[in-house]
Design an enzyme around this catalytic site. Sequence first.
Site, PDB file in Angstrom:
ATOM      1  N   SER A 122     -42.453-161.880  -8.590  1.00  0.00           N
ATOM      2  CA  SER A 122     -43.658-161.622  -9.384  1.00  0.00           C
ATOM      3  C   SER A 122     -43.560-162.234 -10.766  1.00  0.00           C
ATOM      4  O   SER A 122     -44.569-162.643 -11.349  1.00  0.00           O
ATOM      5  CB  SER A 122     -43.891-160.110  -9.501  1.00  0.00           C
ATOM      6  OG  SER A 122     -42.819-159.483 -10.196  1.00  0.00           O
TER       7      SER A 122
ATOM      8  N   GLY B 137     -42.892-156.026  -5.107  1.00  0.00           N
ATOM      9  CA  GLY B 137     -41.513-155.739  -5.472  1.00  0.00           C
ATOM     10  C   GLY B 137     -40.884-154.565  -4.762  1.00  0.00           C
ATOM     11  O   GLY B 137     -40.142-153.790  -5.357  1.00  0.00           O
TER      12      GLY B 137
ATOM     13  N   CYS C 258     -30.882-123.044 -20.387  1.00  0.00           N
ATOM     14  CA  CYS C 258     -32.260-123.242 -20.849  1.00  0.00           C
ATOM     15  C   CYS C 258     -32.526-122.277 -22.012  1.00  0.00           C
ATOM     16  O   CYS C 258     -32.453-121.054 -21.824  1.00  0.00           O
ATOM     17  CB  CYS C 258     -33.236-122.985 -19.706  1.00  0.00           C
ATOM     18  SG  CYS C 258     -34.972-122.937 -20.215  1.00  0.00           S
TER      19      CYS C 258
ATOM     20  N   ASN D 277     -41.360-146.282  -8.789  1.00  0.00           N
ATOM     21  CA  ASN D 277     -40.382-146.328  -9.868  1.00  0.00           C
ATOM     22  C   ASN D 277     -40.456-145.080 -10.741  1.00  0.00           C
ATOM     23  O   ASN D 277     -41.535-144.533 -10.974  1.00  0.00           O
ATOM     24  CB  ASN D 277     -40.609-147.576 -10.722  1.00  0.00           C
ATOM     25  CG  ASN D 277     -40.455-148.849  -9.907  1.00  0.00           C
ATOM     26  OD1 ASN D 277     -39.817-148.844  -8.854  1.00  0.00           O
ATOM     27  ND2 ASN D 277     -41.041-149.928 -10.372  1.00  0.00           N
ATOM     28  N   VAL D 278     -39.307-144.651 -11.241  1.00  0.00           N
ATOM     29  CA  VAL D 278     -39.230-143.459 -12.082  1.00  0.00           C
ATOM     30  C   VAL D 278     -38.903-143.817 -13.526  1.00  0.00           C
ATOM     31  O   VAL D 278     -38.584-142.948 -14.334  1.00  0.00           O
ATOM     32  CB  VAL D 278     -38.172-142.472 -11.526  1.00  0.00           C
ATOM     33  CG1 VAL D 278     -38.566-141.987 -10.136  1.00  0.00           C
ATOM     34  CG2 VAL D 278     -36.768-143.105 -11.481  1.00  0.00           C
ATOM     35  N   ASP D 279     -39.010-145.118 -13.874  1.00  0.00           N
ATOM     36  CA  ASP D 279     -38.591-145.579 -15.193  1.00  0.00           C
ATOM     37  C   ASP D 279     -39.682-145.507 -16.261  1.00  0.00           C
ATOM     38  O   ASP D 279     -39.415-145.664 -17.455  1.00  0.00           O
ATOM     39  CB  ASP D 279     -38.059-147.021 -15.110  1.00  0.00           C
ATOM     40  CG  ASP D 279     -39.025-147.971 -14.406  1.00  0.00           C
ATOM     41  OD1 ASP D 279     -40.249-147.884 -14.644  1.00  0.00           O
ATOM     42  OD2 ASP D 279     -38.553-148.824 -13.620  1.00  0.00           O
TER      43      ASP D 279
ATOM     44  N   ASN E 222     -42.801-160.024  -2.255  1.00  0.00           N
ATOM     45  CA  ASN E 222     -41.434-159.538  -2.371  1.00  0.00           C
ATOM     46  C   ASN E 222     -40.467-160.652  -1.993  1.00  0.00           C
ATOM     47  O   ASN E 222     -40.770-161.483  -1.131  1.00  0.00           O
ATOM     48  CB  ASN E 222     -41.197-158.330  -1.461  1.00  0.00           C
ATOM     49  CG  ASN E 222     -39.873-157.652  -1.725  1.00  0.00           C
ATOM     50  OD1 ASN E 222     -39.676-157.071  -2.786  1.00  0.00           O
ATOM     51  ND2 ASN E 222     -38.939-157.733  -0.782  1.00  0.00           N
TER      52      ASN E 222
ATOM     53  N   GLY F 224     -37.158-161.321  -0.113  1.00  0.00           N
ATOM     54  CA  GLY F 224     -36.280-160.677   0.851  1.00  0.00           C
ATOM     55  C   GLY F 224     -37.061-159.908   1.892  1.00  0.00           C
ATOM     56  O   GLY F 224     -38.277-159.712   1.772  1.00  0.00           O
TER      57      GLY F 224
ATOM     58  N   HIS G  18     -42.664-140.924  -6.805  1.00  0.00           N
ATOM     59  CA  HIS G  18     -41.359-140.263  -6.736  1.00  0.00           C
ATOM     60  C   HIS G  18     -40.985-139.584  -8.045  1.00  0.00           C
ATOM     61  O   HIS G  18     -39.809-139.270  -8.266  1.00  0.00           O
ATOM     62  CB  HIS G  18     -40.283-141.276  -6.331  1.00  0.00           C
ATOM     63  CG  HIS G  18     -40.488-141.828  -4.964  1.00  0.00           C
ATOM     64  ND1 HIS G  18     -40.009-143.062  -4.564  1.00  0.00           N
ATOM     65  CD2 HIS G  18     -41.138-141.324  -3.878  1.00  0.00           C
ATOM     66  CE1 HIS G  18     -40.357-143.289  -3.302  1.00  0.00           C
ATOM     67  NE2 HIS G  18     -41.041-142.240  -2.878  1.00  0.00           N
TER      68      HIS G  18
END
Length: 323
Positions: free
Chosen positions: A311, A266, A220, A127-129, A292, A294, A153
């Site tokens: 979860s 997840g 920039c 996750n990138v959040d 998970n 699915g 990632h």
Amino acid sequence: MRVSVPTIITSSGAPKQTISPAAAVERIAGFLAPGKVTLITGAGVSVASGIRAYRGKDGRYMNPNYQPIFYHELTDQSEKGFAFRQRYWLRSYLGYPPVRDALPNTSHYAIAALQYASYLPRLVTQNVDGLHHKAIAHLWEPEHIQKQVLELHGTLHRVHCMRGHTVPRGIFQDWLSASNPRWREFVDNLEKTGQKLRTNPDGDVELEGVSYADFVVPGCPQCTLEGQQNSFHKPEVIFFGESIPSRIRNRSFHDVEESERVFVLGTTLATYSAFRLVKRALELRKPVMLLNVGPTRADGLPGVEKLEISSSLVLRDVVRAIL
């Protein structure tokens, strides 16, 4: 290794192995209790925080028309590449505020508790959040979090230009707002009315019938001070077609190799960069538990125990059982 478009995950047709929350809590607690577990998480962990997953319970894309921008498109130095960057940054400008404002959910806090108690000494997230960081920020300093949490990632919360100048995403959002007052007004109206756009897990949004040609990607400032004109910016996210830095790849393998067990949470494991970590654990004969809802890429692999349950239904009770 380059990140490729995720494999299509479909159900094998085998009946699902249902399990009650109480039985799942017992199995998970028994798996985690000895400690020395590396956790691998995916988009499903953040769904309860309002961040959309790529796939639904049937393994199919929730947005079948989703077309991500590839790394070679974003970095193209031609006019075509500039147009791709306009498209990306407008959609990301609109999609970032919900990610920025998202709060950790029960699963994130349960994971943080197990991290703090040393049952999960290593966490690898796709996750990138940044929600794993938020969940444990009141307990650990940022430097320690970086040592314990690997963002496989990358992250949406930092941006860098092509010459390596890095700024927090909030500052870059302010630059985009100042350069695009019409779109800033659009965002303000969204916040006032509570209207929400359809978002994707990487902070992108869906836009219909919109021209990107007038969206301004600012230069920039640091490059300007150094006598260079440079409006090429990229979030510190690994795009499809982009190679994961060797230090990140090597550390992800190290985290699996140094563990005694691997807990996967997840994710469908459709992206090979995560699936190969499970394969490595199995090669080393380490027990793997997968939680998970699915189908996943690891379904049916010898050595993988899969629990088909959310979860959010079980992790808080797992923490209670262990601690």
